[in-house]
Design an enzyme around this catalytic site. Structure first.
Site, short mmCIF file in Angstrom:
data_model
loop_
_atom_site.label_atom_id
_atom_site.label_comp_id
_atom_site.label_asym_id
_atom_site.label_seq_id
_atom_site.Cartn_x
_atom_site.Cartn_y
_atom_site.Cartn_z
N HIS A 238 37.56 43.16 55.34
CA HIS A 238 36.77 44.39 55.08
C HIS A 238 37.57 45.73 55.24
CE1 HIS A 238 32.93 46.24 54.06
NE2 HIS A 238 33.39 47.37 54.81
N TYR A 242 39.12 49.69 52.65
CA TYR A 242 39.08 50.99 53.00
C TYR A 242 40.59 51.34 52.87
CZ TYR A 242 34.36 51.20 53.95
OH TYR A 242 32.90 50.94 53.85
N HIS A 389 29.85 43.73 42.88
CA HIS A 389 30.05 44.86 43.66
C HIS A 389 31.61 45.14 43.97
CE1 HIS A 389 30.12 46.99 47.52
NE2 HIS A 389 31.04 46.21 47.91
N PHE A 390 32.41 43.84 43.96
CA PHE A 390 33.79 43.98 44.17
C PHE A 390 34.45 44.78 43.06
CE2 PHE A 390 38.15 42.22 44.27
CZ PHE A 390 38.35 42.49 45.40
N HIS A 391 34.08 44.39 41.75
CA HIS A 391 34.35 44.94 40.68
C HIS A 391 34.13 46.55 40.37
CE1 HIS A 391 35.74 40.91 39.46
NE2 HIS A 391 36.48 41.64 38.76
N ARG A 454 29.40 32.56 42.46
CA ARG A 454 30.74 33.08 42.41
C ARG A 454 31.77 31.90 42.33
NH1 ARG A 454 32.37 36.28 47.86
NH2 ARG A 454 34.03 36.81 46.40
N ARG A 455 33.04 32.27 42.02
CA ARG A 455 34.12 31.18 41.79
C ARG A 455 33.92 29.88 41.26
NH1 ARG A 455 34.43 32.70 47.79
NH2 ARG A 455 35.89 34.44 48.05
#
Length: 566
Positions: A238, A242, A389-391, A454-455
């Site tokens: 995580h 950042y 969210h990741f994208h 996902r995946r």
């Protein structure tokens, strides 16, 4: 080449050119990092296009190439390789620019050692992915076992970035010795904070790779403690987000004020923001493991609380950036409540592209709160909601900001002009990116709420009635992926021109560093006491992790044998 031919003039400013010029040794080091990152973008984008069109059922891959192999390549090359090389290069540029105008000889040596370690590690890991020996979906999750050379390659990538960090620290320490009792330049301060966070977090994934996964993948040990392995990974995983975001924040805080012709709103608030990120970005990894056994619910809940604390510096950033924009707009004659908005340089891609990333970060941050929530995570865990969210976060907010950085950083390094034609093309690229990401990432959120995992490769799941409802969404997601690939081709074209074809400038092109507002207060000395903040960060991590890790070691199951499912 006249001043009127440069895109810097679209903002109406007259300081498009300066006398500052990087020393050749410094520009070569920075360009090496930036250029290698473009190579990763090219390969990663191809893998992403093939991946999303295969999952939609549009294409059928040949026997020698599979979906999960592409998924691994896409994640590693874009989320790890591109970001790490670009960030180190960008931070080197700003540190050299703001700390006496050059790097120390020691920094250059450390920088080149780091570059070659990262490059060799990237090549090693990429080869094992292309040969289908490391199709482990990017996250290094045991008990899926990759080739030991994949783990060695990724370890070299991480260790190489440490050498880059040490080079920046060396330049920063020299400046502090020569400028006692002075506040560090804001860019350099933020670069140091970013790399402190990175070193703290990446140390634990290095421990996982070196002491668990490499011996296990070579067969030196038969079994691996899966829960411990994943805990060490998410200690890093995580905070990695950042490590991507903070350089984007640096651009927003330090460079954009000069691009828009304004001034930095505060000299203290950005520093406090980065300190809070150091404190609250690392001890939060359990919110990625809320559905995993072996970890007590109290520790998961504690880290969920710490995760929510990260919202505070994010909101502080939003306030400071909007204040900077408003001051710049009003200094240009903006009247009324929102008249200042019209006065911002919307036709300048260095501004427009980054602002598109800022806007996308609003829904991205909201989705992150859902992912980290103790109860809501049960609904979206391991669905396409998480991928969406990741994208929105890394593939939109971060990448669009990095694109904006490149539009002036490459000209500064090469002496080539970011022409009006390239600027217009860059704005088209940003619009296409926003459209493509809306079709792909937003729809991923929706179909994730409908349960799409996902995946997973293309499948009709035996015609199950729920899975059938996902298929039309998959087509829209694939269309978004195609538009994003077109946008990537455009940005690669722009980069190629800025590196080799764009006209040379007769003068030195400006490296934009914002000036702090005269009314801003001097930052308190406590913000520069790194030993104190590092100590607090370590203490928070000990509180959050010491007992759970102790329990995972002392009450460990027999461990898992390696699995290869491809």
């Amino acid at each position: 080449m006249s001043t009127n031919d440069t895109i810097a003039e679209t903002g109406g400013r007259n300081n498009a050119f300066t006398d500052f010029r990087f020393e050749k040794k410094d520009s070569n080091l920075i360009l090496a990092h930036i250029g290698f990152s473009f190579f990763a973008v090219f390969l990663g984008a191809i893998a992403g296009l093939l991946q999303v069109t295969q999952r939609s059922g549009w294409i059928q891959l040949p026997n020698w190439l599979n979906y999960y192999q592409l998924l691994t390549a896409h994640g590693v090359l874009l989320a790890l390789v591109f970001t790490t090389f670009f960030i180190i290069g960008y931070l080197y540029s700003g540190v050299a620019r703001t700390l006496d105008g050059k790097l120390t000889p020691a920094a250059r040596i450390l920088g080149w050692i780091g570059f070659y370690l990262m490059a060799v590690g990237t090549v090693m890991a990429t080869i094992t992915i292309l040969t289908n020996d490391s199709t482990v979906l990017y996250t290094f999750y045991a008990p899926m076992k990759a080739s030991p050379w994949f783990y060695i390659g990724t370890a070299l990538l991480i260790v190489g970035s440490w050498f880059g960090a040490f080079g920046i620290f060396a330049t920063y320490i020299r400046w502090r010795k020569n400028h006692k009792n002075q506040s560090s330049p804001l860019f350099a301060y933020m670069a140091v904070a970013t790399l402190i966070l990175w070193l703290h977090a990446s140390l634990f994934v290095a421990i996982e790779v070196v002491f668990q996964l490499i011996p296990w993948s070579f067969g030196i040990v038969d079994r691996v403690n899966v829960s411990l392995s994943r805990t060490l990974f998410w200690y890093f995983g995580h905070a990695l987000v950042y490590f991507w975001l903070l350089p984007a924040y640096i651009y927003w805080y330090v460079n954009i004020p000069q691009v828009v012709g304004g001034k930095i709103f505060s000299n203290s608030l950005p520093r406090l923001t980065f300190i809070l990120f150091i404190l609250f970005s690392v001890p939060v990894g359990f919110h990625h493991q809320l559905n995993e056994p072996g970890i007590g619910s109290f520790w998961k809940f504690l880290q969920v609380i710490l995760t929510m604390m990260v919202v505070i510096p994010s909101l502080m950033t939003a306030f400071a950036i909007l204040a900077t924009f408003e001051l710049a707009g009003r200094s240009r004659g903006g009247k009324g409540l929102f008249g200042w908005v019209k006065k911002l340089p919307w036709k300048d891609a260095r501004f427009f592209t980054a602002v598109m990333g800022m806007i996308i970060f609003i829904p991205a941050g909201a989705g992150g709160i859902i992912n980290a929530s103790y109860q809501l995570n049960q609904m979206v865990h391991n669905t396409w909601f998480v991928t969406g969210h990741f994208h929105l976060t890394i593939a939109s907010t971060v990448l669009l900001t990095f694109f904006a950085i490149s539009y002036w950083l490459i000209p500064v390094l090469t002496g080539r002009v970011f022409t009006k034609q390239l600027n217009r093309l860059a704005i088209v690229q940003a619009v296409l990116w926003a459209i493509g990401m809306f079709l792909m990432a937003v729809i991923m959120h929706i179909v994730g709420l409908l349960g799409a995992p996902r995946r997973t490769s293309y499948s009709t799941y035996g015609g199950h009635e729920l899975a059938v409802t996902w298929l039309s969404y998959n087509q829209v997601i694939a269309l978004g992926g195609v538009i994003l690939f077109v946008a990537i081709v455009l940005v690669l074209y722009i980069w190629f021109n800025l590196l080799f074809l764009a006209p040379k400038s007769e003068k030195t092109i400006e490296y934009p560093i914002g000036v702090v507002n005269e009314q801003a207060e001097h930052p308190p000395r406590i913000l520069e006491r790194w030993s104190f903040w590092i100590g607090v960060s370590i203490a928070l991590s000990v509180i959050a992790y010491a007992i759970p890790i102790y329990q995972l070691i002392m009450h460990a199951p027999p461990g898992s044998l390696p699995y290869r499912t491809w």
